[in-house]
Every structure is written in structure tokens, then in C-alpha cells.
Design a protein around this motif. Structure first.
Motif, PDB file in Angstrom:
ATOM      1  N   GLU A  87      -1.439  -0.705  -1.947  1.00  9.10           N
ATOM      2  CA  GLU A  87      -2.195  -0.166  -0.818  1.00  9.10           C
ATOM      3  C   GLU A  87      -2.284  -1.187   0.317  1.00  9.10           C
ATOM      4  OE1 GLU A  87      -6.594   1.791   0.197  1.00  9.10           O
ATOM      5  OE2 GLU A  87      -6.124   1.102  -1.828  1.00  9.10           O
ATOM      6  N   GLY A  88      -2.618  -2.438  -0.036  1.00 10.80           N
ATOM      7  CA  GLY A  88      -2.705  -3.480   0.973  1.00 10.80           C
ATOM      8  C   GLY A  88      -1.363  -3.801   1.597  1.00 10.80           C
ATOM      9  N   CYS A  89      -0.326  -3.864   0.783  1.00 10.64           N
ATOM     10  CA  CYS A  89       1.021  -4.137   1.273  1.00 10.64           C
ATOM     11  C   CYS A  89       1.481  -3.043   2.234  1.00 10.64           C
ATOM     12  CB  CYS A  89       1.978  -4.266   0.093  1.00 10.64           C
ATOM     13  SG  CYS A  89       3.702  -4.554   0.542  1.00 10.64           S
ATOM     14  N   HIS A  90       1.264  -1.807   1.834  1.00  4.68           N
ATOM     15  CA  HIS A  90       1.680  -0.674   2.657  1.00  4.68           C
ATOM     16  C   HIS A  90       0.967  -0.686   4.003  1.00  4.68           C
ATOM     17  CE1 HIS A  90       1.752   3.771   3.694  1.00  4.68           C
ATOM     18  NE2 HIS A  90       3.016   3.416   3.663  1.00  4.68           N
ATOM     19  N   ALA A  91      -0.319  -1.016   3.991  1.00  9.22           N
ATOM     20  CA  ALA A  91      -1.087  -1.064   5.234  1.00  9.22           C
ATOM     21  C   ALA A  91      -0.515  -2.105   6.188  1.00  9.22           C
ATOM     22  CB  ALA A  91      -2.549  -1.372   4.930  1.00  9.22           C
ATOM     23  N   MET A  92      -0.091  -3.244   5.664  1.00  8.02           N
ATOM     24  CA  MET A  92       0.472  -4.295   6.513  1.00  8.02           C
ATOM     25  C   MET A  92       1.813  -3.861   7.104  1.00  8.02           C
ATOM     26  SD  MET A  92      -1.813  -6.563   6.523  1.00  8.02           S
ATOM     27  CE  MET A  92      -3.283  -6.926   5.542  1.00  8.02           C
ATOM     28  N   ILE A  93       2.634  -3.209   6.306  1.00  4.34           N
ATOM     29  CA  ILE A  93       3.929  -2.732   6.790  1.00  4.34           C
ATOM     30  C   ILE A  93       3.727  -1.671   7.868  1.00  4.34           C
ATOM     31  CG2 ILE A  93       6.045  -1.536   6.154  1.00  4.34           C
ATOM     32  CD1 ILE A  93       5.767  -2.903   3.372  1.00  4.34           C
ATOM     33  N   GLU A  94       2.790  -0.773   7.630  1.00  3.33           N
ATOM     34  CA  GLU A  94       2.503   0.278   8.609  1.00  3.33           C
ATOM     35  C   GLU A  94       1.983  -0.320   9.919  1.00  3.33           C
ATOM     36  OE1 GLU A  94       2.610   4.005   8.319  1.00  3.33           O
ATOM     37  OE2 GLU A  94       4.213   3.118   7.096  1.00  3.33           O
ATOM     38  N   ALA A  95       1.278  -1.453   9.825  1.00  5.69           N
ATOM     39  CA  ALA A  95       0.722  -2.087  11.020  1.00  5.69           C
ATOM     40  C   ALA A  95       1.771  -2.868  11.810  1.00  5.69           C
ATOM     41  CB  ALA A  95      -0.423  -3.013  10.638  1.00  5.69           C
ATOM     42  N   GLY A  96       2.937  -3.105  11.203  1.00  4.34           N
ATOM     43  CA  GLY A  96       4.004  -3.773  11.933  1.00  4.34           C
ATOM     44  C   GLY A  96       4.603  -4.990  11.268  1.00  4.34           C
ATOM     45  N   ALA A  97       4.171  -5.315  10.043  1.00  7.78           N
ATOM     46  CA  ALA A  97       4.746  -6.461   9.344  1.00  7.78           C
ATOM     47  C   ALA A  97       6.157  -6.139   8.867  1.00  7.78           C
ATOM     48  CB  ALA A  97       3.878  -6.858   8.161  1.00  7.78           C
ATOM     49  N   SER A  98       7.081  -7.066   9.097  1.00 10.36           N
ATOM     50  CA  SER A  98       8.435  -6.898   8.569  1.00 10.36           C
ATOM     51  C   SER A  98       8.687  -7.805   7.381  1.00 10.36           C
ATOM     52  CB  SER A  98       9.475  -7.151   9.668  1.00 10.36           C
ATOM     53  OG  SER A  98       9.136  -8.261  10.455  1.00 10.36           O
ATOM     54  N   ARG A  99       7.728  -8.679   7.084  1.00 13.16           N
ATOM     55  CA  ARG A  99       7.705  -9.435   5.836  1.00 13.16           C
ATOM     56  C   ARG A  99       6.254  -9.480   5.338  1.00 13.16           C
ATOM     57  NH1 ARG A  99      11.728 -13.290   4.431  1.00 13.16           N
ATOM     58  NH2 ARG A  99      13.715 -12.523   5.213  1.00 13.16           N
ATOM     59  N   VAL A 100       6.114  -9.532   4.020  1.00  9.51           N
ATOM     60  CA  VAL A 100       4.797  -9.643   3.388  1.00  9.51           C
ATOM     61  C   VAL A 100       4.886 -10.743   2.344  1.00  9.51           C
ATOM     62  CG1 VAL A 100       3.054  -8.501   1.971  1.00  9.51           C
ATOM     63  CG2 VAL A 100       4.240  -7.210   3.763  1.00  9.51           C
ATOM     64  N   GLY A 101       4.094 -11.786   2.521  1.00 13.13           N
ATOM     65  CA  GLY A 101       4.054 -12.861   1.543  1.00 13.13           C
ATOM     66  C   GLY A 101       2.973 -12.591   0.518  1.00 13.13           C
ATOM     67  N   THR A 102       3.336 -12.617  -0.750  1.00 10.31           N
ATOM     68  CA  THR A 102       2.369 -12.308  -1.795  1.00 10.31           C
ATOM     69  C   THR A 102       2.821 -12.876  -3.129  1.00 10.31           C
ATOM     70  OG1 THR A 102       1.257 -10.507  -2.990  1.00 10.31           O
ATOM     71  CG2 THR A 102       3.488 -10.061  -2.196  1.00 10.31           C
ATOM     72  N   SER A 103       1.841 -13.239  -3.946  1.00 15.44           N
ATOM     73  CA  SER A 103       2.134 -13.658  -5.322  1.00 15.44           C
ATOM     74  C   SER A 103       2.049 -12.481  -6.270  1.00 15.44           C
ATOM     75  CB  SER A 103       1.144 -14.754  -5.743  1.00 15.44           C
ATOM     76  OG  SER A 103      -0.192 -14.278  -5.661  1.00 15.44           O
ATOM     77  N   ALA A 104       1.768 -11.295  -5.724  1.00 13.01           N
ATOM     78  CA  ALA A 104       1.610 -10.087  -6.546  1.00 13.01           C
ATOM     79  C   ALA A 104       2.764  -9.106  -6.336  1.00 13.01           C
ATOM     80  CB  ALA A 104       0.280  -9.407  -6.227  1.00 13.01           C
ATOM     81  N   GLY A 105       3.942  -9.633  -6.038  1.00 17.01           N
ATOM     82  CA  GLY A 105       5.073  -8.760  -5.739  1.00 17.01           C
ATOM     83  C   GLY A 105       5.430  -7.799  -6.848  1.00 17.01           C
ATOM     84  N   VAL A 106       5.433  -8.289  -8.084  1.00 14.72           N
ATOM     85  CA  VAL A 106       5.790  -7.415  -9.213  1.00 14.72           C
ATOM     86  C   VAL A 106       4.754  -6.305  -9.364  1.00 14.72           C
ATOM     87  CG1 VAL A 106       6.090  -7.310 -11.711  1.00 14.72           C
ATOM     88  CG2 VAL A 106       7.076  -9.217 -10.410  1.00 14.72           C
ATOM     89  N   LYS A 107       3.489  -6.654  -9.293  1.00 14.08           N
ATOM     90  CA  LYS A 107       2.421  -5.651  -9.381  1.00 14.08           C
ATOM     91  C   LYS A 107       2.551  -4.613  -8.273  1.00 14.08           C
ATOM     92  CE  LYS A 107      -2.624  -5.238  -8.959  1.00 14.08           C
ATOM     93  NZ  LYS A 107      -3.886  -6.001  -8.732  1.00 14.08           N
ATOM     94  N   ILE A 108       2.841  -5.053  -7.076  1.00  8.82           N
ATOM     95  CA  ILE A 108       2.997  -4.132  -5.945  1.00  8.82           C
ATOM     96  C   ILE A 108       4.155  -3.173  -6.183  1.00  8.82           C
ATOM     97  CG2 ILE A 108       3.707  -4.032  -3.516  1.00  8.82           C
ATOM     98  CD1 ILE A 108       1.993  -6.614  -3.133  1.00  8.82           C
ATOM     99  N   LEU A 109       5.286  -3.685  -6.650  1.00  7.89           N
ATOM    100  CA  LEU A 109       6.442  -2.822  -6.930  1.00  7.89           C
ATOM    101  C   LEU A 109       6.126  -1.821  -8.035  1.00  7.89           C
ATOM    102  CD1 LEU A 109       9.407  -2.647  -5.847  1.00  7.89           C
ATOM    103  CD2 LEU A 109       8.010  -4.519  -4.954  1.00  7.89           C
ATOM    104  N   GLU A 110       5.446  -2.266  -9.066  1.00  8.97           N
ATOM    105  CA  GLU A 110       5.098  -1.364 -10.162  1.00  8.97           C
ATOM    106  C   GLU A 110       4.145  -0.272  -9.694  1.00  8.97           C
ATOM    107  OE1 GLU A 110       3.684  -4.134 -13.050  1.00  8.97           O
ATOM    108  OE2 GLU A 110       5.681  -4.444 -13.946  1.00  8.97           O
ATOM    109  N   GLN A 111       3.185  -0.631  -8.849  1.00 16.82           N
ATOM    110  CA  GLN A 111       2.264   0.378  -8.319  1.00 16.82           C
ATOM    111  C   GLN A 111       3.004   1.361  -7.424  1.00 16.82           C
ATOM    112  OE1 GLN A 111      -0.802  -1.972  -6.421  1.00 16.82           O
ATOM    113  NE2 GLN A 111      -2.032  -2.081  -8.302  1.00 16.82           N
ATOM    114  N   TRP A 112       3.930   0.875  -6.615  1.00 15.76           N
ATOM    115  CA  TRP A 112       4.715   1.753  -5.761  1.00 15.76           C
ATOM    116  C   TRP A 112       5.561   2.703  -6.606  1.00 15.76           C
ATOM    117  CZ3 TRP A 112      10.150   1.712  -5.488  1.00 15.76           C
ATOM    118  CH2 TRP A 112      10.692   2.577  -4.547  1.00 15.76           C
ATOM    119  N   GLN A 113       6.173   2.180  -7.671  1.00 17.12           N
ATOM    120  CA  GLN A 113       6.984   3.019  -8.556  1.00 17.12           C
ATOM    121  C   GLN A 113       6.147   4.088  -9.242  1.00 17.12           C
ATOM    122  OE1 GLN A 113       8.625  -0.104 -10.970  1.00 17.12           O
ATOM    123  NE2 GLN A 113      10.487  -0.268  -9.748  1.00 17.12           N
TER     124      GLN A 113
END
Length: 222
Positions: free
Chosen positions: A190-216
Motif C-alpha cells: 500500500e505504501g509503495c503503491h502510494a509513492m509510485i502513484e505520487a510520482g516516484a520512479s524508484r522506491v528504496g525499501t528493506s521490505a521488497g520481498v514483502k511488498i512483492l508478495e503482497q502485490w502478488q
């Protein structure tokens, strides 16, 4: 939305980071197809070796996390990191100079780091939580004129991290001339998606795997 993996800089910058953790980070980056890994400078040779032949960039940090080392030191860090295999650098600016109105000095520092990077992508961390709005906008211009490729919201080590409002502000000021990287406190899809929607073209995070799993899970891919 298509996979967020190409937006994500898979990050591990804790001081207690071990070589085994870097190996796991790189394996995850290849498995999930992240844009890059971002690792402590001492681990750049290991990460570059592990990612050799892949499309995953090897990233590291410069002047991290406080940005108050001399510019010559940042330039030296940059050249050493690139020589060791880094292809992306996230540098921290001197906030004291910014808050004292010495923006030309900050622009010059960015330029020197970019020159030392010898073609590696430089992302400039401005630590938004410490700055009033006009300085955030002014720093975007410093990054553009200094030759940086991205303006980045945060180190993740200050009082606050990325906000949707800051990402939207930086993207509006950048006008497509440079990218915007959101980082700091982004721990779920949810947080990652909000940043991308706001205009981020990169997102730095230590939770990348969790984010991908939630998206899937959300898209029923699993």
C-alpha cells in the motif's frame, strides 16, 4: 498495475549487516527482478560479483547517513565505490549548508560527486523531513544543475521518511528532468503503491520481498 519490482531498490544498510545477509539480498533481487540492491560500501565488491551478468544494478551510499563529511571525502568514496563495481550511488548532501543558504556550495558538491562517479547513476538524498518546502524545490534545481539523476526523499535514518506529499512535490518540481526516489518507512505494498502513484520512479525499501508478495496476493498471481 504491473509488477512494482522494477521500481524497487532492495536495500540493507544496517550497521550490523553481514556478508551472508548481502548474499541473501542479492539472491532475492535476482529472483524478484528488483531494479537494484543498495548495500554498505564495504559490501560493494561482493554484491557486484554476485550480480554479475544480471540486470540488477549494484548500488551503495556516499556520505551516509548524515552528509557532513567534506566534499573531497564524498568524491573519494564515489570513485572507490565505482572502482569496486557500484553502478548507482545514493549521496547525502550537507544539510547544514542548505539550511545556511549555501545552495551553490551544495550544487558544487553534487557536481563533484557526479564527476567522481564516472557515469554511474547518482541519486541525491535531501532529507525532506529537515527542510521547508521552498528549499525542497530549490534543491531539485541543484540536483538538475549538478548532474544528478534522481532526487531522493530520505536516508531512513532521520526523524521522518518518505511522504506522499513530498514525493508529489519533488516530482512536480522535477518536471521529468530527473527521477524521484522515495525512501524511508516504506514497508508494505500500500505504501509503495502510494509513492509510485505520487510520482516516484524508484522506491528504496528493506521490505521488497514483502511488498512483492503482497502485490502478488492482491492480484491473485499466487
Amino acid at each position: 498495475m504491473t509488477s512494482p519490482a522494477p521500481y524497487i531498490d532492495h536495500t540493507l544498510l544496517k550497521p550490523e549487516t553481514t556478508a551472508d545477509q548481502i548474499r541473501a539480498l542479492c539472491e532475492e533481487a535476482v529472483e524478484f527482478g528488483f531494479a537494484s540492491v543498495c548495500v554498505p560500501p564495504v559490501f560493494v565488491p561482493l554484491a557486484a560479483d554476485l550480480l554479475y551478468g544480471s540486470e540488477i544494478a549494484t548500488g551503495t551510499v556516499v556520505g551516509f547517513p548524515f552528509g557532513y563529511v567534506p566534499t573531497a571525502v564524498k568524491a573519494f568514496e564515489s570513485s572507490r565505490a565505482v572502482a569496486a563495481g557500484a553502478t548507482e550511488l545514493d549521496m547525502v548532501i550537507h544539510l547544514g549548508a542548505v539550511l545556511s543558504g549555501r545552495l551553490e556550495e551544495v550544487e558544487g558538491e553534487i557536481r563533484q560527486v557526479v564527476e567522481a562517479a564516472r557515469g554511474a547513476l547518482v541519486k541525491v538524498i535531501i532529507e525532506c523531513c529537515c527542510l521547508p518546502l521552498p528549499l525542497k524545490e530549490a534543491l531539485v534545481e541543484c540536483v538538475v544543475r549538478g548532474g544528478g539523476g534522481y532526487v531522493k526523499t530520505s536516508t531512513g535514518f532521520a526523524a521522518g521518511g518518505a511522504t506522499v506529499a513530498d514525493v508529489r512535490l519533488l516530482a512536480g518540481a522535477a518536471k521529468g528532468r530527473i527521477g524521484v526516489k522515495a525512501a524511508g518507512g516504506i514497508r508494505d505494498w500500500e505504501g509503495c503503491h502510494a509513492m509510485i502513484e505520487a510520482g516516484a520512479s524508484r522506491v528504496g525499501t528493506s521490505a521488497g520481498v514483502k511488498i512483492l508478495e503482497q502485490w502478488q496476493d492482491r492480484d491473485g498471481i499466487k
